[in-house]
Design a protein around this motif. Structure first.
Motif: not given
Length: 557
Positions: A167-173, A184-188, A202-208
């Motif tokens: 889980r990521l509230e904000s920012g990127w992982a 690249v996981l973009h919070g939330p 389950h929710r949010g954005r990714i770029r694969a």
């Protein structure tokens, strides 16, 4: 004709001269058709010859095998003998060749084999994980809760991730799966890691980004399945539904398991929430999905900001009146073999002498560090004076704990009141202050044995190469020793009154190693740190948990 005899019985009869004509036919037939019989015949003849050669002349007898008819057309005994001689010669050559192989091969493979057997039976170090965190940019409340675990833990760069919910509230992982896919996981956002080649959004954005080697990477949502065919795509999951955008290559999109469809680059499809609603075209919005290259630029900006924030905090820290010695390691180290003590007011007598240790990259590109690799690597310091409570804090990158004792900061001879701070190969942090005087020829030890404050093991191989903040607080007033890892308390150890040393001393000591040989030919235990260090602070006071936490927050890379 009598009943068939074995090849051994026939050969024995031949040797004894009792072989009948029908038995001779049987023997010849066996030698013509059966390779095993021919081999036995050859061994029999070689044994007979060897016995004859080794026996006294009077014991030797003439061969008992009768000479075959002079004109046999197929497999005459002469032919058999020739074949036998040729076979024996071939066998001799083969045996000789093998003998030469065994006698002339290097000894190390034999040794390695023996070692390998031992190593197989030993407990080989292991690790676990299906993905690795490689970037965290402006990440807030980035955590993972493993499958079956009740507590979550913070994400950190280079940390290995096991199956679980991120889980990521904000920012990127940026998360790199072990099959080669990068996300690249973009919070939330919330993403469930299933395996090295599968995740559930389950929710949010990714770029694969999925190179050909990772083809087949799967991302599921509640209502669709995306199978990557070697491409780059974005996926957004919200209360309105799921949206897939293909930036390069193509993906296989499955809404109905029986009817997958290919979606090519430049195509964006959305499935709105609600039963019976299918896929519809939607506008491409690639800017909403940060790729790895853009994330790297953001990471570099963040690194610069964090480095500047640490420098500001470092300037305040070096003026702390409780500071005994402070090695910020922020000045250029290349070409110089002394380590500046940066406490203010400056005390040049506390500068250290760099021995062997090489300059390497620190927490940030602009910051150097010292690398300790070889048994002789160290920094020699001399810190005079007497103190009470002590706090030692360092940023350290451990490559491995392959020594019994991996030194952080050790006084030379470990006299009364002197501290030792090191890490055991078990991953436990070891801190002690000597409570007795050293024995000599005329006087034994005076005083109780030292008390060792041993933390729980914090180490696993996935931490190798990560920058860690370690701190220890020796609190004379509270009678405790507290170990910290990255600002969190690892353990609090109560020191028995009779082992509590109220006056501490340092004197001659080594950073990243222990002592120096007293004699030219003296052997010394290998206790150097296998890793790097880019900051060390020693306070004549017991810092509070809040102060330790602030040091971590201001200095984390």
């Amino acid at each position: 004709m009598s009943a068939s005899k074995s090849i051994e019985e026939l050969l024995l009869a031949s040797e004894e001269g009792t072989l009948r004509s029908d038995e001779r036919e049987q023997l010849n037939e066996l030698l013509r058709r059966d390779p095993d019989s021919r081999a036995k015949f050859a061994r029999w003849q070689m044994t007979t010859l060897a016995l004859q050669d080794g026996a006294p002349p009077q014991w030797k007898s003439e061969p008992k095998v009768e000479v075959a008819e002079a004109k046999r057309t197929n497999w005459s005994e002469r032919q058999i003998y020739r074949w036998v001689i040729a076979s024996a010669a071939a066998l001799l050559i083969a045996v000789t060749f093998r003998w030469v192989q065994l006698e002339t091969r290097p000894a190390s493979p034999v040794f390695d084999t023996a070692i390998a057997k031992v190593r197989v039976s030993a407990d080989e170090p292991t690790s676990s994980g299906i993905a690795v965190v490689t970037q965290l940019v402006n990440a807030k409340d980035a955590i993972i809760q493993g499958v079956g675990e009740s507590a979550s833990k913070s994400l950190s760069i280079n940390a290995a991730l096991n199956p679980g919910s991120v889980r990521l509230e904000s920012g990127w992982a940026q998360i790199e799966f072990l099959n080669g896919a990068t996300v690249v996981l973009h919070g939330p956002a919330e993403m469930e890691l299933v395996s090295a080649a599968e995740a559930i959004m389950h929710r949010g954005r990714i770029r694969a980004e999925v190179p050909p080697a990772a083809r087949g990477f799967v991302v599921r949502t509640d209502d669709m399945k995306v199978v990557d065919l070697g491409t780059e795509f974005g996926l957004e999951v919200s209360a309105e539904g799921s949206n897939v955008q293909v930036f390069d290559g193509e993906v296989e999109l499955q809404v109905d398991e029986d009817q997958p469809q290919l979606v090519a680059a430049g195509k964006s499809l959305q499935r709105r929430s609600g039963a019976g609603v299918g896929l519809v075209d939607s506008p491409m919005t690639p800017d909403r999905f940060v790729d790895a290259a853009a994330l790297q630029r953001l990471a570099e900006t963040q690194q610069h900001e964090r480095y500047e924030r640490w420098r500001e905090a470092s300037q305040r820290l070096r003026r702390d009146p409780r500071m005994i010695a402070y090695f910020a390691m922020d000045s250029p180290l290349k070409g110089q073999r002394f380590l500046s003590n940066d406490s203010v007011p400056r005390k040049p007598d506390l500068d250290g002498a760099i021995v062997g240790a090489a300059v390497t990259r620190g927490r940030w590109d602009a910051k150097p560090a010292l690398q300790f690799k070889r048994p002789g690597d160290r920094v020699r310091v001399n810190v005079p004076g007497e103190f009470g409570s002590l706090t030692m804090a360092t940023w350290v990158r451990i490559d491995s704990l392959d020594r019994w004792y991996n030194s952080l900061f050790l006084t030379d001879s470990y006299q009364l009141g002197e501290p030792h701070w090191q890490i055991l190969d078990t991953g436990q942090i070891h801190f002690s202050v000597r409570a007795s005087t050293a024995a000599d020829e005329d006087q034994p030890n005076v005083g109780p044995p030292h008390h060792v404050a041993l933390s729980p093991s914090f180490w696993d191989p996935s931490l190798s190469g990560q920058w860690l903040h370690l701190a220890v607080v020796y609190d004379v007033d509270a009678g405790t020793t507290t170990h910290y890892l990255n600002g969190d308390v690892l353990s609090v150890d109560n020191i028995p009154d009779h082992q509590l040393v109220r006056t501490t001393r340092i004197g001659m000591a080594s950073i990243g190693n222990w002592s120096t040989p007293l004699e030219p030919d003296e052997h010394f235990a290998i206790r150097n740190l296998n890793g790097s260090m880019d900051e060390l602070a020693i306070f004549a006071a017991a810092l509070s948990p809040t102060e330790i936490k602030e040091m971590v927050e201001h200095g984390k890379p």
